[in-house]
Write a protein that holds these residues in place. Structure first.
Motif, PDB file in Angstrom:
ATOM      1  N   VAL A 189     -60.873 -59.135 -17.561  1.00 13.36           N
ATOM      2  CA  VAL A 189     -60.654 -58.098 -18.557  1.00 13.36           C
ATOM      3  C   VAL A 189     -59.953 -58.735 -19.752  1.00 13.36           C
ATOM      4  N   ARG A 190     -60.144 -58.178 -20.909  1.00  9.48           N
ATOM      5  CA  ARG A 190     -59.439 -58.644 -22.112  1.00  9.48           C
ATOM      6  C   ARG A 190     -58.462 -57.541 -22.517  1.00  9.48           C
ATOM      7  N   LEU A 191     -57.178 -57.846 -22.429  1.00 10.73           N
ATOM      8  CA  LEU A 191     -56.142 -56.881 -22.802  1.00 10.73           C
ATOM      9  C   LEU A 191     -55.731 -57.121 -24.243  1.00 10.73           C
ATOM     10  N   ILE A 192     -55.930 -56.127 -25.092  1.00  9.58           N
ATOM     11  CA  ILE A 192     -55.532 -56.199 -26.496  1.00  9.58           C
ATOM     12  C   ILE A 192     -54.177 -55.526 -26.646  1.00  9.58           C
ATOM     13  N   GLY A 193     -53.223 -56.217 -27.266  1.00  8.55           N
ATOM     14  CA  GLY A 193     -51.901 -55.654 -27.489  1.00  8.55           C
ATOM     15  C   GLY A 193     -51.650 -55.360 -28.958  1.00  8.55           C
ATOM     16  N   PHE A 194     -51.094 -54.178 -29.258  1.00 10.87           N
ATOM     17  CA  PHE A 194     -50.783 -53.762 -30.624  1.00 10.87           C
ATOM     18  C   PHE A 194     -49.270 -53.569 -30.729  1.00 10.87           C
ATOM     19  N   HIS A 195     -48.641 -54.273 -31.655  1.00  9.28           N
ATOM     20  CA  HIS A 195     -47.182 -54.303 -31.727  1.00  9.28           C
ATOM     21  C   HIS A 195     -46.599 -53.099 -32.456  1.00  9.28           C
ATOM     22  N   HIS A 196     -45.285 -52.947 -32.361  1.00  7.84           N
ATOM     23  CA  HIS A 196     -44.559 -51.835 -32.978  1.00  7.84           C
ATOM     24  C   HIS A 196     -44.277 -52.125 -34.457  1.00  7.84           C
ATOM     25  N   ALA A 197     -43.804 -51.130 -35.180  1.00  2.00           N
ATOM     26  CA  ALA A 197     -43.445 -51.291 -36.592  1.00  2.00           C
ATOM     27  C   ALA A 197     -42.330 -52.325 -36.734  1.00  2.00           C
ATOM     28  N   GLY A 198     -42.523 -53.265 -37.646  1.00  2.00           N
ATOM     29  CA  GLY A 198     -41.553 -54.331 -37.841  1.00  2.00           C
ATOM     30  C   GLY A 198     -41.687 -55.452 -36.844  1.00  2.00           C
ATOM     31  N   GLY A 199     -42.564 -55.294 -35.869  1.00  2.00           N
ATOM     32  CA  GLY A 199     -42.749 -56.305 -34.837  1.00  2.00           C
ATOM     33  C   GLY A 199     -43.884 -57.248 -35.172  1.00  2.00           C
ATOM     34  N   SER A 200     -44.254 -58.039 -34.191  1.00  2.00           N
ATOM     35  CA  SER A 200     -45.351 -58.985 -34.352  1.00  2.00           C
ATOM     36  C   SER A 200     -46.000 -59.209 -32.998  1.00  2.00           C
ATOM     37  N   ALA A 201     -47.105 -59.912 -33.007  1.00  2.00           N
ATOM     38  CA  ALA A 201     -47.792 -60.218 -31.754  1.00  2.00           C
ATOM     39  C   ALA A 201     -46.890 -60.979 -30.793  1.00  2.00           C
ATOM     40  N   ALA A 202     -45.970 -61.759 -31.335  1.00  2.00           N
ATOM     41  CA  ALA A 202     -45.089 -62.571 -30.482  1.00  2.00           C
ATOM     42  C   ALA A 202     -44.223 -61.719 -29.564  1.00  2.00           C
ATOM     43  N   SER A 203     -44.009 -60.442 -29.932  1.00  2.00           N
ATOM     44  CA  SER A 203     -43.152 -59.593 -29.106  1.00  2.00           C
ATOM     45  C   SER A 203     -43.745 -59.354 -27.727  1.00  2.00           C
ATOM     46  N   TYR A 204     -45.066 -59.474 -27.590  1.00  2.00           N
ATOM     47  CA  TYR A 204     -45.720 -59.294 -26.296  1.00  2.00           C
ATOM     48  C   TYR A 204     -45.982 -60.611 -25.580  1.00  2.00           C
ATOM     49  N   PHE A 205     -45.739 -61.729 -26.239  1.00  2.00           N
ATOM     50  CA  PHE A 205     -46.085 -63.019 -25.635  1.00  2.00           C
ATOM     51  C   PHE A 205     -45.449 -63.203 -24.264  1.00  2.00           C
ATOM     52  N   PRO A 206     -44.146 -62.889 -24.080  1.00  2.00           N
ATOM     53  CA  PRO A 206     -43.554 -63.084 -22.746  1.00  2.00           C
ATOM     54  C   PRO A 206     -44.243 -62.275 -21.657  1.00  2.00           C
ATOM     55  N   MET A 207     -44.819 -61.132 -22.006  1.00  2.00           N
ATOM     56  CA  MET A 207     -45.482 -60.298 -21.006  1.00  2.00           C
ATOM     57  C   MET A 207     -46.681 -61.000 -20.393  1.00  2.00           C
ATOM     58  N   SER A 208     -47.321 -61.876 -21.168  1.00  2.00           N
ATOM     59  CA  SER A 208     -48.526 -62.538 -20.677  1.00  2.00           C
ATOM     60  C   SER A 208     -48.243 -63.393 -19.447  1.00  2.00           C
ATOM     61  N   ARG A 209     -47.001 -63.859 -19.311  1.00  2.00           N
ATOM     62  CA  ARG A 209     -46.652 -64.694 -18.146  1.00  2.00           C
ATOM     63  C   ARG A 209     -46.637 -63.902 -16.853  1.00  2.00           C
ATOM     64  N   HIS A 210     -46.608 -62.584 -16.953  1.00  2.00           N
ATOM     65  CA  HIS A 210     -46.499 -61.736 -15.773  1.00  2.00           C
ATOM     66  C   HIS A 210     -47.786 -60.957 -15.491  1.00  2.00           C
ATOM     67  N   LEU A 211     -48.874 -61.322 -16.154  1.00  2.00           N
ATOM     68  CA  LEU A 211     -50.154 -60.651 -15.968  1.00  2.00           C
ATOM     69  C   LEU A 211     -51.131 -61.585 -15.256  1.00  2.00           C
ATOM     70  N   PRO A 212     -52.156 -61.059 -14.584  1.00  2.00           N
ATOM     71  CA  PRO A 212     -53.081 -61.890 -13.810  1.00  2.00           C
ATOM     72  C   PRO A 212     -53.685 -63.037 -14.624  1.00  2.00           C
ATOM     73  N   ALA A 213     -53.883 -64.152 -13.963  1.00  2.00           N
ATOM     74  CA  ALA A 213     -54.354 -65.369 -14.638  1.00  2.00           C
ATOM     75  C   ALA A 213     -55.779 -65.255 -15.144  1.00  2.00           C
ATOM     76  N   ASP A 214     -56.562 -64.319 -14.592  1.00  2.00           N
ATOM     77  CA  ASP A 214     -57.949 -64.189 -15.056  1.00  2.00           C
ATOM     78  C   ASP A 214     -58.104 -63.140 -16.149  1.00  2.00           C
ATOM     79  N   TRP A 215     -56.977 -62.697 -16.717  1.00  2.00           N
ATOM     80  CA  TRP A 215     -57.020 -61.793 -17.872  1.00  2.00           C
ATOM     81  C   TRP A 215     -56.907 -62.602 -19.161  1.00  2.00           C
ATOM     82  N   ASP A 216     -57.705 -62.244 -20.138  1.00  2.00           N
ATOM     83  CA  ASP A 216     -57.572 -62.819 -21.476  1.00  2.00           C
ATOM     84  C   ASP A 216     -56.663 -61.887 -22.279  1.00  2.00           C
ATOM     85  N   ILE A 217     -55.508 -62.392 -22.703  1.00  2.00           N
ATOM     86  CA  ILE A 217     -54.550 -61.599 -23.461  1.00  2.00           C
ATOM     87  C   ILE A 217     -54.740 -61.887 -24.949  1.00  2.00           C
TER      88      ILE A 217
END
Length: 250
Positions: free
Chosen positions: A15-43
């Protein structure tokens, strides 16, 4: 230049999980979450103009422009099952992308929305982007949305506030009118028990916005309930929700 941060791009992901950040945020705010998601997911974490990889671009001050840009950026990534997740401002973007795709006959696999009330519900505050610097910082600090290092970096603080004002202007320009047809795909909403901007009782009203399966999870904390030590548990919950939908689809 790519509009996404992709911690581990996969050619054929589960699956490809698309992340949309909050106001004033950036894509980097979700980067740490990728370490805790299944290895066969495209983040794939979308970076809106004015920050990160797109720091040289002018921030968009209208939600219609933000959604239009997101739809264009996402088009090349639709060659795999796609799940959408957004927090706060990002929840608006995820919702409207899902609506656009559904109207075109190709809804996403799953939609996850966090920290944002359904369209039509009154917002907690209006006119935030017009507040003075001190007042705006106080509001953001109360939400937990001010990086600690800003206090010692006046130049970065000014840049951050300009970006926040643009994002908040976009959010406050969002006035959906008329009937919005519910989605027909699974919808899951998340929030903090103490989030004064998106109270759990009001978040539950998202259930009327889909004819598909609906789930609602409430976590300890405020608007940024998933930050810090709470992130692994939140990521595990999200992974479980999406995996369940993938099994249903299979």
């Amino acid at each position: 230049m790519t509009a996404f941060i992709r911690p581990r791009p996969l050619v054929v992901p589960a699956v490809r999980l698309i992340g949309f950040h909050h106001a004033g945020g950036s894509a980097a705010s979700y980067f740490p979450m990728s370490r805790h998601l299944p290895a066969d997911w495209d983040i794939a974490l979308l970076e809106l103009p004015g920050r990160g990889k797109r720091a040289a671009d002018v921030p968009l001050r209208g939600m219609a422009a933000v959604i239009g840009r997101a739809l264009a950026d996402l088009e090349p990534l639709r060659d795999a099952p796609v799940a959408l997740f957004g927090h706060s401002m990002g929840a608006i973007v995820a919702w409207e992308v899902a609506r656009a795709w559904s109207a075109a006959g190709s809804p996403p696999l799953w939609v996850g929305l966090s920290g944002r009330l359904p369209p039509g519900w009154p917002n907690a505050r209006r006119g935030l982007h017009r507040l003075g610097d001190a007042a705006l910082l106080a509001v953001l600090d109360d939400l937990g949305g001010v990086p600690e290092w800003l206090a010692d970096n006046p130049a970065f603080r000014d840049r951050f506030l300009r970006l926040v004002r643009a994002d908040l202007a976009a959010v406050e320009s969002y006035h959906p009118t008329g009937f919005q047809a519910p989605l027909d795909c699974p919808l899951t909403v998340y929030g903090g028990a103490g989030d004064r901007w998106a109270a759990p009782a009001a978040m539950a009203a998202w259930s009327a916005r889909t004819t598909g399966p609906f789930a609602h999870h409430v976590f300890p904390g405020g608007h940024f309930y998933f930050a810090g030590d709470a992130l692994p548990g939140f990521a595990a919950r999200l992974a479980c929700d999406v995996t369940k939908v993938m099994a249903m689809a299979a």
